[in-house]
Design a protein around this motif. Structure first.
Motif, mmCIF file in Angstrom:
data_model
loop_
_atom_site.group_PDB
_atom_site.id
_atom_site.type_symbol
_atom_site.label_atom_id
_atom_site.label_comp_id
_atom_site.label_asym_id
_atom_site.label_seq_id
_atom_site.Cartn_x
_atom_site.Cartn_y
_atom_site.Cartn_z
ATOM 1 N N ASN A 7 1.177 -1.062 -0.119
ATOM 2 C CA ASN A 7 -0.186 -0.526 0.123
ATOM 3 C C ASN A 7 0.610 1.408 0.083
ATOM 4 N N ASP A 8 0.052 2.701 -0.327
ATOM 5 C CA ASP A 8 0.621 3.789 0.377
ATOM 6 C C ASP A 8 0.977 3.978 1.621
ATOM 7 N N ASP A 9 0.203 3.885 2.026
ATOM 8 C CA ASP A 9 -0.505 4.602 3.723
ATOM 9 C C ASP A 9 -0.160 3.612 5.066
ATOM 10 N N GLY A 10 0.761 3.075 4.457
ATOM 11 C CA GLY A 10 1.758 2.355 5.469
ATOM 12 C C GLY A 10 1.151 1.552 6.160
ATOM 13 N N ARG A 36 6.315 3.280 6.855
ATOM 14 C CA ARG A 36 5.645 4.458 7.000
ATOM 15 C C ARG A 36 4.379 5.296 6.508
ATOM 16 N N GLU A 37 3.595 6.355 6.241
ATOM 17 C CA GLU A 37 2.686 6.637 4.853
ATOM 18 C C GLU A 37 3.512 7.288 3.643
ATOM 19 N N ARG A 38 3.558 6.785 2.646
ATOM 20 C CA ARG A 38 3.900 7.301 1.425
ATOM 21 C C ARG A 38 3.183 7.227 0.529
ATOM 22 N N SER A 39 2.060 8.166 1.132
ATOM 23 C CA SER A 39 1.407 8.783 -0.228
ATOM 24 C C SER A 39 1.585 10.004 -0.789
ATOM 25 N N ALA A 40 1.061 9.560 -2.591
ATOM 26 C CA ALA A 40 1.111 10.734 -3.373
ATOM 27 C C ALA A 40 2.695 10.872 -3.932
ATOM 28 N N ILE A 90 -5.948 -1.872 1.267
ATOM 29 C CA ILE A 90 -6.718 -0.928 0.390
ATOM 30 C C ILE A 90 -6.659 1.529 0.908
ATOM 31 N N ASN A 91 -6.245 1.320 -0.547
ATOM 32 C CA ASN A 91 -6.311 2.996 -0.473
ATOM 33 C C ASN A 91 -7.533 3.896 1.226
ATOM 34 N N ARG A 92 -6.911 5.057 1.799
ATOM 35 C CA ARG A 92 -7.761 5.201 2.545
ATOM 36 C C ARG A 92 -8.036 6.556 2.050
ATOM 37 N N GLY A 104 0.428 6.140 -4.857
ATOM 38 C CA GLY A 104 1.214 5.431 -4.791
ATOM 39 C C GLY A 104 0.861 4.182 -4.766
ATOM 40 N N THR A 105 -0.323 3.897 -4.333
ATOM 41 C CA THR A 105 -1.568 2.613 -4.677
ATOM 42 C C THR A 105 -1.353 2.222 -6.017
ATOM 43 N N VAL A 106 -1.948 3.035 -6.849
ATOM 44 C CA VAL A 106 -1.784 2.501 -7.915
ATOM 45 C C VAL A 106 -0.611 1.865 -8.880
HETATM 46 MN MN MN Z 1 -2.490 6.511 0.181
#
Ligand code: MN
Length: 250
Positions: A7-10, A36-40, A90-92, A104-106
């Motif tokens: 995922n990308d939320d960690g 850790r969170e790595r969103s975007a 599952i991305n938040r 990052g999820t996609v």
């Molecule tokens: Mn995310």
């Protein structure tokens, strides 16, 4: 079947935890996710620094890198077997329209596709502080079994978005196209406690064009959206116009 999840939320995000529990009913599941969170972070790859993969439980690795690093390590480095499927999420929060190149999820699902492993990304279009990921997880488990039997077309991965509704109110999955975001152009400028200016981007109001057949249109009407994606960013529709250009000679 062996499923690699990321995922990308960690690694501690409830979206991933709920997903892993649901997938265990259909497959053997391993986890390689950012510590850790790595969103975007998009499709970023760490090429100029070492990566550490800390096995915090058997088959569960926390990596000090991006989601793309995690998929790369999960497919090539950490396990004896190659995964049969990669599931990212599952991305938040939703990942729809033009947002997906930041995601990052996609991008994790995209990386798996580049490595020749079937994959899908899954996101919950949620806004509540403590979202319930169970309906999305159940769908992910069913979709994983389905893909295990049917496979995916070559160079294709799926971007799944689930509306945030009670399970019984979620409507049938639709195959959709990528929609159109309307970004707010706001940059917030402020001054820090030491008197230096700082900026905050992405703070504007986000909109979208409510076009029939798109991911946004379906999710906002309570349907699950399944968008088949591929790596080819070529704009074939522009060939006719750009093909007529008298391009500069070298
Ligand atoms: Mn995310």
């Amino acid at each position: 079947m062996l499923i690699l999840t990321t995922n990308d939320d960690g690694i501690h995000s409830p979206g991933l935890t709920t997903l892993v529990e649901a997938l265990k009913s259909v497959a053997e599941v391993v986890v390689v996710a950012p510590d850790r969170e790595r969103s975007a972070t998009g499709h970023a790859l760490t090429l100029h620094a070492p990566l550490r993969a800390d096995e915090i439980r058997p088959g569960v690795y926390a990596v000090d890198g991006t989601p793309t690093d995690c998929v790369n390590l999960g497919i090539h480095g950490l396990f004896e077997r190659r995964p049969d499927l990669v599931v990212s999420g599952i991305n938040r929060g939703a990942n729809m329209g033009d947002d997906i190149t930041y995601s990052g999820t996609v991008s994790a699902a995209m990386e798996a596709t580049l490595m020749g492993v079937p994959a899908f990304a899954i996101s919950l279009a949620c806004e509540s502080p403590y979202p319930d990921f169970s309906a999305a997880s159940d769908f992910a488990a069913k979709l994983s079994s389905f893909i295990a039997q049917r496979g995916l077309p070559p160079d294709t991965f799926l971007n799944v978005n689930i509306p945030e509704l009670p399970a019984e109110q979620i409507k049938a999955a639709r195959v959709t196209r990528q929609g159109k975001r309307v970004y707010g152009d706001l940059v917030v400028e402020n001054v820090d406690p030491r008197g230096r200016k700082y900026y905050w981007i992405g703070a504007g109001e986000l909109g979208f064009r409510d076009l029939e057949g798109t991911d946004f249109h379906s999710v906002h009407r309570g349907h699950i959206s399944v968008t088949p994606l591929h790596m080819d960013l070529t704009n074939y529709r522009s060939f006719e116009e750009i093909g007529k250009w008298d391009l500069p000679h070298p």
